[in-house]
Design a protein around this motif. Structure first.
Motif, PDB file in Angstrom:
ATOM      1  N   UNK A  34       0.656  -1.535  -0.168  1.00 22.31           N
ATOM      2  CA  UNK A  34      -0.090  -0.606   0.520  1.00 22.31           C
ATOM      3  C   UNK A  34       1.068   1.658  -0.002  1.00 22.31           C
ATOM      4  N   UNK A  35       1.712   1.520   0.478  1.00 22.85           N
ATOM      5  CA  UNK A  35       2.934   2.214   1.364  1.00 22.85           C
ATOM      6  C   UNK A  35       3.546   3.063  -0.650  1.00 22.85           C
ATOM      7  N   UNK A  36       3.537   2.423  -0.950  1.00 26.76           N
ATOM      8  CA  UNK A  36       4.260   3.062  -2.440  1.00 26.76           C
ATOM      9  C   UNK A  36       2.859   3.623  -2.802  1.00 26.76           C
ATOM     10  N   UNK A  37       1.543   3.471  -3.504  1.00 18.34           N
ATOM     11  CA  UNK A  37       0.526   4.185  -4.290  1.00 18.34           C
ATOM     12  C   UNK A  37       0.172   5.485  -3.859  1.00 18.34           C
ATOM     13  N   UNK A  38       0.845   4.570  -2.364  1.00 18.42           N
ATOM     14  CA  UNK A  38       0.449   6.508  -1.631  1.00 18.42           C
ATOM     15  C   UNK A  38       1.229   7.626  -1.637  1.00 18.42           C
ATOM     16  N   UNK A  39       2.179   6.507  -1.586  1.00 21.20           N
ATOM     17  CA  UNK A  39       3.270   7.899  -1.551  1.00 21.20           C
ATOM     18  C   UNK A  39       3.477   8.666  -3.766  1.00 21.20           C
ATOM     19  N   UNK A  40       3.141   7.390  -4.017  1.00 21.77           N
ATOM     20  CA  UNK A  40       3.307   7.722  -5.784  1.00 21.77           C
ATOM     21  C   UNK A  40       1.997   9.195  -5.892  1.00 21.77           C
ATOM     22  N   UNK A  41       0.463   8.866  -5.260  1.00 19.16           N
ATOM     23  CA  UNK A  41      -0.361   9.301  -5.430  1.00 19.16           C
ATOM     24  C   UNK A  41       0.117  10.655  -4.677  1.00 19.16           C
ATOM     25  N   UNK A  42       0.276  11.036  -3.824  1.00 21.24           N
ATOM     26  CA  UNK A  42       0.391  12.482  -3.145  1.00 21.24           C
ATOM     27  C   UNK A  42       1.349  13.605  -3.687  1.00 21.24           C
ATOM     28  N   UNK A  43       2.825  12.588  -4.242  1.00 19.86           N
ATOM     29  CA  UNK A  43       3.023  13.114  -4.605  1.00 19.86           C
ATOM     30  C   UNK A  43       2.919  13.386  -6.324  1.00 19.86           C
ATOM     31  N   UNK A  44       1.778  12.940  -7.280  1.00 24.26           N
ATOM     32  CA  UNK A  44       1.567  14.053  -8.206  1.00 24.26           C
ATOM     33  C   UNK A  44       0.843  14.461  -8.253  1.00 24.26           C
ATOM     34  N   UNK A  45       0.127  14.692  -6.614  1.00 22.22           N
ATOM     35  CA  UNK A  45      -1.158  15.738  -6.645  1.00 22.22           C
ATOM     36  C   UNK A  45      -0.627  17.161  -6.481  1.00 22.22           C
ATOM     37  N   UNK A  63      -5.879  11.743  -2.912  1.00 25.21           N
ATOM     38  CA  UNK A  63      -6.722  10.672  -2.990  1.00 25.21           C
ATOM     39  C   UNK A  63      -6.848   9.711  -3.791  1.00 25.21           C
ATOM     40  N   UNK A  64      -6.126  10.055  -5.137  1.00 22.38           N
ATOM     41  CA  UNK A  64      -6.349   9.076  -6.456  1.00 22.38           C
ATOM     42  C   UNK A  64      -5.312   8.143  -5.275  1.00 22.38           C
ATOM     43  N   UNK A  65      -3.949   8.792  -4.805  1.00 25.15           N
ATOM     44  CA  UNK A  65      -3.366   7.450  -4.212  1.00 25.15           C
ATOM     45  C   UNK A  65      -4.133   6.582  -3.136  1.00 25.15           C
ATOM     46  N   UNK A  66      -4.561   7.130  -2.461  1.00 24.84           N
ATOM     47  CA  UNK A  66      -4.872   6.524  -1.490  1.00 24.84           C
ATOM     48  C   UNK A  66      -6.384   5.433  -1.916  1.00 24.84           C
ATOM     49  N   UNK A  67      -6.829   5.217  -3.218  1.00 27.14           N
ATOM     50  CA  UNK A  67      -7.508   4.813  -3.310  1.00 27.14           C
ATOM     51  C   UNK A  67      -7.144   3.205  -4.255  1.00 27.14           C
ATOM     52  N   UNK A  68      -5.929   3.687  -4.974  1.00 24.96           N
ATOM     53  CA  UNK A  68      -5.489   2.494  -5.405  1.00 24.96           C
ATOM     54  C   UNK A  68      -4.173   2.803  -4.274  1.00 24.96           C
ATOM     55  N   UNK A  69      -4.197   2.646  -3.135  1.00 27.95           N
ATOM     56  CA  UNK A  69      -3.237   2.379  -2.097  1.00 27.95           C
ATOM     57  C   UNK A  69      -4.304   1.100  -1.013  1.00 27.95           C
ATOM     58  N   UNK A  70      -5.614   1.415  -1.109  1.00 25.86           N
ATOM     59  CA  UNK A  70      -6.397   0.716  -0.373  1.00 25.86           C
ATOM     60  C   UNK A  70      -6.536  -0.635  -1.265  1.00 25.86           C
ATOM     61  N   UNK A  71      -6.899  -0.485  -2.787  1.00 25.24           N
ATOM     62  CA  UNK A  71      -6.761  -1.953  -3.506  1.00 25.24           C
ATOM     63  C   UNK A  71      -5.438  -2.472  -3.394  1.00 25.24           C
TER      64      UNK A  71
END
Length: 285
Positions: free
Chosen positions: A152-163, A199-207
């Motif tokens: 989960x962690x890499x997706x959340x990091x990349x989502x916030x960085x992208x935002x 939020x997109x990163x959180x959604x992907x992180x949950x998946x």
């Protein structure tokens, strides 16, 4: 404003509300109709199949397993265990990934060094972490949470960085002009502006967290581990019970869909609505 203009505006409001209600009803009815059609086709295929029912069970045979699992409590217990692991692990992932992403965003040299590693971890199948986690922690909850967090962690990091990367440069300049310090800039400018990507990163992180959990529970069975949904799936495989396997698979899918519909979809709609935006196809809803 003239009386004719007001008269034209008044009927438009109920019409817009009616269109919105119809759009919401369609959003509920369309998936239900699709589900009914798919289940019907599945049942027809099972009837027409030359395979035995235990090799190609229809929805009726799969549904017949449900009372048995509800009676012994194994289904509800395993779903509860898996949901607790997923939600608590996801919360820990958010607490770790958010400050890590902010650190990478404000330290360009560190991001150049660790950014590719974070992206590589995101594309690595989570099941690859399971053997190493079992060797390190044995058959314990630590193994499950390790695999979940690494998924989960890499997706959340990349989502916030992208935002953060999509924030216009003028925001930082305006923040400095208004005298905001770095902490104020992060809390009141950067994070709110980066919310769509976050939020997109959180959604992907949950998946990724849910999928990683299923992979870990499927392989790490026994020891001090409580029975999860993945373990129940493994039990079906050990017993060569295809209806049980298919029922548990549908439960895994259902939990994922419910979390999406009840949590992330409303959050995304609110985010878009607050920014005066709508998703494609919702302009008249």
């Amino acid at each position: 404003m003239s009386a004719p203009t007001q008269a034209r505006i008044r009927p438009a409001v109920p019409a817009a509300l009616a269109l919105r209600r119809r759009g919401r009803a369609d959003a509920v009815i369309a998936p239900i109709i699709t589900l009914i059609v798919l289940v019907s086709l599945w049942q027809i295929a099972a009837w027409a199949s030359p395979l035995r029912e235990d090799l190609f069970p229809g929805p009726a045979a799969v549904a017949a397993k449900l009372p048995e699992l509800l009676a012994d409590g194994s289904l509800l217990s395993s779903v509860g265990t898996s949901l607790f692991r997923a939600l608590s692990g996801f919360a820990i992932a958010v607490l770790i990934a958010t400050p890590a992403a902010l650190l990478l965003a404000h330290l360009p040299l560190l991001r150049k060094g660790l950014g590719p590693l974070v992206s590589a971890m995101q594309v690595l199948p989570s099941i690859a972490w399971v053997p190493a986690a079992i060797i390190l922690f044995g058959l314990s909850d630590a193994t499950i949470y390790t695999v979940l967090l690494l998924g989960a962690i890499p997706s959340i990091i990349n989502g916030l960085l992208s935002g953060i990367d999509m924030i216009p440069a003028q925001y930082s300049a305006l923040s400095r002009v208004l005298g905001a310090g770095k902490r104020q800039h992060i809390l009141y400018v950067q994070l709110p502006a980066a919310l769509p990507g976050y939020v997109a990163g959180l959604r992907q992180g949950w998946a990724f967290a849910w999928r990683s959990l299923m992979a870990a529970e499927l392989i790490a069975v026994g020891g001090s581990l409580a029975l999860g949904v993945g373990s129940l799936l493994q039990r079906g495989r050990d017993l060569a019970d295809l209806p049980l396997v298919m029922l548990v698979t549908l439960v895994i899918l259902l939990v994922g869909v419910l979390i999406e519909l009840l949590c992330f979809a409303p959050l995304e709609r609110k985010l878009l609505r607050d920014r005066g935006m709508t998703r494609t196809g919702e302009n008249h809803a």
